[in-house]
Each structure stands twice: as C-alpha cells, then as structure tokens.
Design an enzyme around this catalytic site. Structure first.
Site, PDB file in Angstrom:
ATOM      1  N   CYS A  78      34.026  31.316  38.061  1.00 17.10           N
ATOM      2  CA  CYS A  78      34.797  31.066  39.288  1.00 17.10           C
ATOM      3  C   CYS A  78      35.523  32.345  39.722  1.00 17.10           C
ATOM      4  O   CYS A  78      36.362  32.870  38.985  1.00 17.10           O
ATOM      5  CB  CYS A  78      35.816  29.969  39.000  1.00 17.10           C
ATOM      6  SG  CYS A  78      37.055  29.772  40.280  1.00 17.10           S
ATOM      7  N   GLY A  82      37.237  21.495  33.884  1.00 20.07           N
ATOM      8  CA  GLY A  82      36.092  21.565  34.792  1.00 20.07           C
ATOM      9  C   GLY A  82      35.902  20.249  35.504  1.00 20.07           C
ATOM     10  O   GLY A  82      36.827  19.439  35.600  1.00 20.07           O
ATOM     11  N   CYS A 130      35.906  22.747  46.570  1.00 24.54           N
ATOM     12  CA  CYS A 130      35.365  23.067  45.242  1.00 24.54           C
ATOM     13  C   CYS A 130      34.989  21.773  44.525  1.00 24.54           C
ATOM     14  O   CYS A 130      35.759  20.815  44.534  1.00 24.54           O
ATOM     15  CB  CYS A 130      36.426  23.805  44.424  1.00 24.54           C
ATOM     16  SG  CYS A 130      35.908  24.114  42.725  1.00 24.54           S
ATOM     17  N   ASP A 175      49.507  37.648  50.500  1.00 27.27           N
ATOM     18  CA  ASP A 175      49.340  36.460  49.660  1.00 27.27           C
ATOM     19  C   ASP A 175      47.891  36.421  49.193  1.00 27.27           C
ATOM     20  O   ASP A 175      47.027  37.105  49.750  1.00 27.27           O
ATOM     21  CB  ASP A 175      49.714  35.195  50.444  1.00 27.27           C
ATOM     22  CG  ASP A 175      50.095  34.043  49.512  1.00 27.27           C
ATOM     23  OD1 ASP A 175      50.016  34.207  48.281  1.00 27.27           O
ATOM     24  OD2 ASP A 175      50.466  32.969  50.023  1.00 27.27           O
ATOM     25  N   CYS A 191      33.435  28.264  47.539  1.00 26.78           N
ATOM     26  CA  CYS A 191      34.500  27.878  48.478  1.00 26.78           C
ATOM     27  C   CYS A 191      34.661  28.907  49.593  1.00 26.78           C
ATOM     28  O   CYS A 191      35.288  28.626  50.618  1.00 26.78           O
ATOM     29  CB  CYS A 191      35.815  27.681  47.726  1.00 26.78           C
ATOM     30  SG  CYS A 191      36.222  29.054  46.652  1.00 26.78           S
ATOM     31  N   CYS A 236      42.647  22.625  34.508  1.00 29.57           N
ATOM     32  CA  CYS A 236      43.138  22.279  33.182  1.00 29.57           C
ATOM     33  C   CYS A 236      43.091  23.508  32.284  1.00 29.57           C
ATOM     34  O   CYS A 236      42.378  24.463  32.564  1.00 29.57           O
ATOM     35  CB  CYS A 236      42.261  21.210  32.537  1.00 29.57           C
ATOM     36  SG  CYS A 236      42.273  19.637  33.408  1.00 29.57           S
ATOM     37  N   GLY A 256      47.748  23.468  34.328  1.00 25.93           N
ATOM     38  CA  GLY A 256      47.891  22.025  34.523  1.00 25.93           C
ATOM     39  C   GLY A 256      49.270  21.566  34.118  1.00 25.93           C
ATOM     40  O   GLY A 256      49.707  21.850  32.998  1.00 25.93           O
ATOM     41  N   TYR A 279      43.489  34.008  41.723  1.00 29.00           N
ATOM     42  CA  TYR A 279      44.697  33.192  41.695  1.00 29.00           C
ATOM     43  C   TYR A 279      44.934  32.414  40.401  1.00 29.00           C
ATOM     44  O   TYR A 279      46.049  32.361  39.903  1.00 29.00           O
ATOM     45  CB  TYR A 279      44.642  32.225  42.887  1.00 29.00           C
ATOM     46  CG  TYR A 279      45.690  31.150  42.889  1.00 29.00           C
ATOM     47  CD1 TYR A 279      47.035  31.461  43.067  1.00 29.00           C
ATOM     48  CD2 TYR A 279      45.341  29.817  42.716  1.00 29.00           C
ATOM     49  CE1 TYR A 279      48.003  30.467  43.070  1.00 29.00           C
ATOM     50  CE2 TYR A 279      46.306  28.813  42.720  1.00 29.00           C
ATOM     51  CZ  TYR A 279      47.630  29.149  42.894  1.00 29.00           C
ATOM     52  OH  TYR A 279      48.583  28.171  42.891  1.00 29.00           O
ATOM     53  N   CYS A 294      30.757  32.364  40.942  1.00 32.18           N
ATOM     54  CA  CYS A 294      30.747  31.300  41.930  1.00 32.18           C
ATOM     55  C   CYS A 294      31.694  31.721  43.048  1.00 32.18           C
ATOM     56  O   CYS A 294      32.821  32.143  42.786  1.00 32.18           O
ATOM     57  CB  CYS A 294      31.223  29.982  41.321  1.00 32.18           C
ATOM     58  SG  CYS A 294      31.334  28.675  42.578  1.00 32.18           S
TER      59      CYS A 294
END
Ligand code: SF4
Length: 471
Positions: free
Chosen positions: A259, A113, A405, A368, A458, A11, A38, A265, A455
């Site tokens: 993050c 979040g 995640c 990528d 992932c 978001c 979003g 990305y 973080c």
C-alpha cells in the site's frame, strides 16, 4: 495523524515466541507502539503451552490492559492486535484476536487487511450473510474446519502441526489483503498475502526468540533486532525448533503491491519499509512538491502531525522559512466518534488551534498528506484566515484520492471523496484556498525511491485484485 478526514488505518498485529520469558508485558509494549493503526479495540492471546488465554476489550491499549490483567496472562508465546474496523461492526465480538476452540488447545488469529472474497467464501461453507461477523471471523472458521476431524487426531500430530497444516490449506483460497498472526499453545505463525498489501516484519530478541510486527518501531520498543520483512506470499512459523518458512502460493500469483499510503500517511515516521525510513520519504515528497508546485509565500507550515515532514521538505527545497501555524491538542479523541458533518467541523476546532502571532499577515503554504472528504481541510483553512493569514496555499504530498480502498483501509464511497466529485478548480473553491496543488504519482514514487510494485488503486482506480464490491 490529523482528523478523520483521512483514510483510516486498519489494524496493527504483533506476535512473539520467546522461550522461557513472560511475554504479556512485551506484547503490551508492542501493541502500544502500533496504537496508531487502530484505536477501537485491543487484545492479546497468550499461551503457557497448556492453554491459550485471550484477553481483549474495546478501547486503547492502555485502557484495555493494566498490571493486574497482564500479570494474569502467563506464557512465553503470544499474539496481539489493535483494531480499527473496516468490515464488521465496532464491538467486543469483533475485537481480536479471534479464538476457536478446536484441536487440543484451540487457536487464535489476528488480522490486518481486508478480504475481497468474504461473501463467496462464506457461501461456499454454507454461512448465511448475517452469520459472518467479519472477514477475520470467517478466516478463523475456515481454518477451524480444516483441523483433523476425528476426536483425538490432533494429539497424534506434533504440537502446532494441526494449526500449520490447516492454515496452509486455507491460504490459497483467500483473496485480498491480509497480514496475519496466529498461534496455538505451541507455535506462532505469521503470514503475508501474495501482494503484501500490508506490512509485516520479523525481528530477533536478545537471549533468543522471535517477534513479528506490522511495523519496525514495535520491534525497537521490545529490544528486538530487525531481521527482514516477511515476503509477500510467505508464511513463517516460530516454535521450539526455531523459525521456518513456507511458500504456499502459486508463484504466478505473487505480485508485490505494498500500500503506497503506508508511506504517505499510515506508517509511523520512524518505521522502516522496504529499507527506507518513512520520515525521509515524506520529506522528499515535500521537496518534489516544492519543485513542481512552487508558490510565493512567507512561511511553510505542516498540518500536525502527519503533514509536518513533507512541510519540512517543502521549506527546504523552496527556501521559504518553515514555521508552526497550528497546535494540536494531543489528548482529545478522534473525530469519527461524532460522524455527522456538523460535529466534525466543530471537532476540528477542538483538535487544532492556530498560532495567531506566527501566521498573522503572512502568505502561508500549508502542507498536508492527503484530502479525503475535504470538510476538515475547509474548516482548517477558515480557521487560519480568521487568525489573520493573508493567503492560504494548500499543497498535498500525495495525488488526489479518488477511489475507495478494499484492502483494509476505511474510506468513504466515491460520492463522498472530494477529488472524485470535483475537478481541481472546484476543489480549490470548495476548500476556499488561494491555490491548491498535489504531488504527482511519478514524484510520489520517486520520493519513496524503491523500485517495485505498489498498490495505488485509491489514486488511479487500478485495483490489483478482482473485487466483488463496486468502487
Ligand atoms: S487502495 Fe490505496 S489505501 Fe488501499 S491499499 Fe491500495 S494504496 Fe493503500
């Protein structure tokens, strides 16, 4: 951004307090700059100091608002939201801001979040699992419950004080990721969780007033000067007394964990995070990838759009010419609209078309930023080969994405994550590439070139918080 074979952004949030200025159009511009975070729904709450009006709907910012709706939203303070659902269904009820009619004016909240203790909190206040439509809705409920109980009590507090005190009392109970903006008729509040998983910054408007936003381009577009990022664990209040800061958390719980995928990305390339322009960090990711994972080739190309900066970096460091191999149709919807695998494959073709003359007979390095399920990457490799590519060498500017995640990004479960299912050679075979290589975590950190906590759960499985969900 390429396709839904990516972790999906969660978001975007925006807030403004600009005394004497009509802010609905300005909020529209801010949300428009955060559209990439979003695309399911958009909304804003606006106050003229007498009441809080919320307008939200499903769709893109430009579909939800027009001149007429913006003209009907008077006021000089506002919050806004663009949503991609990570908890709760994608429907109007879960579009944000969420409003609660409590106290003299009610209040509104918008969230980027994902809480990790939603069910525990819901249970504590006696809500049954089916009654919680989203973690943001639960936060609104908790804050509403902490408003002074007796009728009329809140009028004795300074305007905005009830919202500030209720929010301060709820925050220490929340776990997980939350960058929040809240407002009542008089104040705007911005909060970042003690880990600062998701970004949030503050800027100052010419002529007075303050703006809060998930990313700095939303400040740029409304002409606000960046002041600083909201600190992990900080709450900032803007009202007619100016701006003041609160630190409601136990200092022992403060542990910055931005993050790392914001750099890889999610964030716009023109965003500044931790004093770095994101585009530059992505180019460096490509340069490190070229140094550590070289290959003989004739041309380096990026997968539009998010793979392009790293491809430029790869070309620069490898001295292999950079070229364009794929054209993206910018006007097509996102792949998640057709979620079954067969539709996703055909959607690749709808979105990307190869430039046959540029790639025919060439050995390609295709860069990528990440691979999640791998289905769209495999389709793209096939497409490049059928357009005449002699070899396709995939280079990914982040480490293998192996764990889901829980902090506000929509990813599939482990069984659908390519890197969790296969080893490197099996992945290469599945993708039908001539070679496959990823950037290491050390080099990703070097490319970001900021000391500090990130973080990377992932990529490593090291989750910074306890979570009741199973990876
Ligand atoms: S798990 Fe991955 S995507 Fe989620 S917050 Fe951590 S680094 Fe970001």
């Amino acid at each position: 951004m390429f396709l839904s074979d990516k972790p999906e952004e969660a978001c975007g949030v925006f807030a403004v307090y600009a005394p004497g200025r009509k802010v609905a159009n300005l909020t529209f511009d801010g949300l428009y700059a955060l559209q990439h975070r979003g695309q399911e729904s958009a909304g804003m709450a606006v106050s003229d100091h007498n009441s809080v009006t919320v307008y939200k709907n499903m769709g893109l910012v430009s579909n939800v608002f027009d001149e007429r709706t913006l003209a009907s939203l008077p006021g000089d303070l506002a919050i806004g939201h663009t949503r991609y659902s990570t908890t709760g269904a994608s429907n109007w009820r879960n579009a944000q801001p969420v409003y609660r009619s409590v106290g003299p004016y009610g209040f509104a909240i918008a969230h980027n979040g994902n809480l990790t203790n939603t069910s525990e909190l819901a249970e504590q206040i006696g809500m049954l699992p089916g009654m919680v439509s989203s973690d943001s809705d639960l936060m609104a409920e908790l804050i509403a419950m902490r408003f002074p109980k007796e009728k009329g009590d809140t009028r004795e507090l300074r305007p905005g004080e009830a919202l500030v005190s209720a929010t301060l009392s709820v925050l220490p109970e929340l776990q997980g990721a939350y960058s929040l903006v809240l407002m009542d008729a008089e104040v705007v509040v911005a909060v970042r969780d003690p880990h600062g998983f998701r970004p949030l910054c503050i800027g100052e408007l010419d002529g007075g007033g303050h703006v809060f936003a998930s990313e700095t381009p939303a400040l740029d577009v409304v002409g606000a000067q960046f002041i600083r990022e909201i600190e992990p664990g900080e709450m900032v209040v803007a009202d007619d007394h100016g701006v003041r800061s609160y630190h409601p958390f136990d200092p022992k719980t403060l542990e910055p964990k931005l993050c790392i995928f914001e750099f890889v990305y999610f964030a716009r390339p023109d965003s500044r995070l931790l004093d770095q322009e994101v585009h530059g960090t992505r180019r460096r990711m490509g340069m490190y990838l070229a140094q550590t994972m070289p290959v003989e080739a004739d041309m380096v190309m990026g997968v539009p759009d998010s793979g392009v900066p790293a491809a430029e970096g790869y070309a620069l460091a490898s001295k292999i010419p950079y070229g364009q191999g794929l054209v993206k149709n910018r006007y097509i919807g996102r792949t998640f609209i057709s979620p079954d695998p067969a539709s996703r494959v055909s959607a690749v073709r709808r979105k990307l078309n190869p430039l046959s003359e540029n790639i025919s007979g060439k050995r390609l390095v295709v860069v990528d930023d990440s691979i999640v399920r791998g289905t769209t990457t495999r389709s793209m490799v096939k497409m490049l080969r059928s357009a005449g590519a002699a070899e396709v060498h995939l280079r990914i500017s982040s480490p293998p994405y192996k764990w889901p995640c829980f902090y506000g990004i929509n990813t599939p479960s482990r069984k659908d994550l390519l890197a969790a299912r296969y080893d490197m050679e099996e992945m290469r075979e599945f993708l039908e590439a001539d070679s496959l290589a990823f950037l290491s975590l050390d080099d990703l950190r070097k490319a970001i070139s900021v000391d500090g906590g990130f973080c990377d759960a992932c990529l490593t499985g090291n989750y910074p918080t306890k979570t009741s969900q199973q990876p």
